[in-house]
Scaffold this active site. Sequence first.
Site, PDB file in Angstrom:
ATOM      1  N   LEU A 143       0.834  -1.203   0.000  1.00  0.00           N
ATOM      2  CA  LEU A 143       0.000   0.000   0.000  1.00  0.00           C
ATOM      3  C   LEU A 143       0.869   1.254   0.000  1.00  0.00           C
ATOM      4  CD1 LEU A 143      -3.039   0.621   0.039  1.00  0.00           C
ATOM      5  CD2 LEU A 143      -2.878   0.853   2.516  1.00  0.00           C
ATOM      6  N   ILE A 146       1.273   2.546  -3.452  1.00  0.00           N
ATOM      7  CA  ILE A 146       0.156   3.331  -3.960  1.00  0.00           C
ATOM      8  C   ILE A 146       0.150   4.718  -3.326  1.00  0.00           C
ATOM      9  CG2 ILE A 146      -2.338   3.350  -4.311  1.00  0.00           C
ATOM     10  CD1 ILE A 146      -0.763   1.031  -5.649  1.00  0.00           C
ATOM     11  N   GLU A 147       0.533   4.787  -2.064  1.00  0.00           N
ATOM     12  CA  GLU A 147       0.537   6.069  -1.358  1.00  0.00           C
ATOM     13  C   GLU A 147       1.654   6.991  -1.839  1.00  0.00           C
ATOM     14  OE1 GLU A 147      -1.254   7.666   0.897  1.00  0.00           O
ATOM     15  OE2 GLU A 147      -2.815   6.149   0.989  1.00  0.00           O
ATOM     16  N   SER A 148       2.870   6.461  -1.969  1.00  0.00           N
ATOM     17  CA  SER A 148       4.023   7.346  -2.173  1.00  0.00           C
ATOM     18  C   SER A 148       5.034   6.835  -3.178  1.00  0.00           C
ATOM     19  CB  SER A 148       4.743   7.552  -0.836  1.00  0.00           C
ATOM     20  OG  SER A 148       5.332   6.322  -0.397  1.00  0.00           O
ATOM     21  N   TYR A 252      -8.679   3.645  -5.585  1.00  0.00           N
ATOM     22  CA  TYR A 252      -7.595   3.337  -4.651  1.00  0.00           C
ATOM     23  C   TYR A 252      -7.443   1.835  -4.425  1.00  0.00           C
ATOM     24  CZ  TYR A 252      -4.763   4.014  -0.382  1.00  0.00           C
ATOM     25  OH  TYR A 252      -3.784   3.998   0.577  1.00  0.00           O
TER      26      TYR A 252
END
Length: 539
Positions: A143, A146-148, A252
């Site tokens: 994850l 996907i975030e950073s 997301y």
Amino acid sequence: MYRYFYLLFFLVPGLISCQLGSVVPDPVIDVKVKPNRTETDPAQTTVVPSDADPLLVHSILKGHELSSGLSESLDSFLQPQPLLPYVGDFPLSDHPRVMAFLDRYQGRQKSTLTAWLQRSGRYLPKMQLVFASEGLPLDLAYLAMIESGFNVRAYSWAHAAGPWQFIESTGQMYGLKNDWWQDDRLDLEHSTRAAARFLKDLYKRFDGDWYLAVAAYNAGPGRVSQAIRASGSRDFWDLADGGVLRTETIEYVPKLLAALHLARDPQAYGFADLELAEPIDYEVVTVESQTDLEIVAELSGAGYQKIKELNPALKRWSTPPGVKNYQVRVPVGTAEQFKQLYADLPAEQRVRYHRHQIKSGDTLLLLAKRYQIQVDDIIALNNISNPRALQLGRDLILPLREGFTQRPVESLADGYVRSRRRSYTVQSGDSLWSIARRFEVTEKQLRVWNTLGWSNMLRPGQVLLVSQPSSRVAQQAGTSPQPTAEVIYQVEPGDTLWGIGRRFAVNTDQIRQWNDLTREHILRPGQKLTLLVPAGRQG
């Protein structure tokens, strides 16, 4: 190197216990992964040492303490695979939304995904150790991609920072400190621990449904709960198709699932030649009082930039003043030398610089006398053009020793990697009202950000800014964020969020975030609200 670390989470528990029982400490944690309840995958179990030292794990799995026969068999077993960190314990889906992102990852975003996957080798091993110790699926560590994109210094337009993109208020709830000297949201282990505990809380709140928990990590649990009430369904795909979630949140979860599909079989999707970054390794030393990173670099025999790289949470040139026994990371193999030399270093020699914020009445001559230094050194270090015109509130770095460098002044400019403001291309049929609703902003904000007059007509193809300008108030040199205090406020008859926010000098969106409230929430007398208010505004 990566293949053996990969096996820590891939081999059956029996193999681990038989071959590593003499070197891996007890106890162990049985990480039981409950599949998303909309899926049919069986539960799986991964066994990981609860207090395993990452350096020991790396050493073992690189073959240093494995028999040659076992090492050769591991090489043979893994040879056909481009070796990504462990994947395989999170429920996947072949929903069309997931497949669409999988196509995108193989197409126009392939170069970006390649860079992210290769960077994953640097951070995922330690992230997965943290997730294992918290009893979470190891796949969830992806994850952070996907975030950073696994960028520990990422800073978004919404003021979220670090690999897990915590905003300041949520970070504080999970123990991440952010002030003038440090930002724990950028710390790999601290932020990953906070993310793991946040995800555990969300998983519990949404009755063991990982898709809803992941969606709530993006949108906030209040918005997901509101979407469930509005749609009457607890199935994420129903919510995605029902128009009750923001586009960003609808996309997301599929982004994560598509990335996991790819990570489980990269060759099948055209990612056969990945060159994973070396896993980050370090040793931890304790500094008893404030210590300059230049000192840490010299005593450990490492470069200054290497020390900064290993300690991204430290914004400035030293550990925070007034903090005892701060944990600093140094390159592997340098800790013992540092400890021996540091023990012989007097406390007054651990700092070479002092931060002074200019106040009314300050002059360079007075400061030079107070700190027993030269006026010319203050001017030179701080690049002062007019010594007679000092700006109130400006931070000066005072050199307390000879042989000073520009590093402290350079560190006044923050090291965040900032994302661009979000934009949107106008489609046929769009209106300011529909765009504002989609991105949860106001029509007035859209007009101000895009210099639109009240009579301006939108044109298909027109590009609009749909997010706020990035604010650097808390990071600018010469400014310091106000300390906050937690206040439990009991709602009284006639109270509104606007009125409460005005009373305590916070905004209504922050109050909603801290208390998981939707925009439609109606306050009730007696209801208790948690507020993080500037010190001195507790009432």
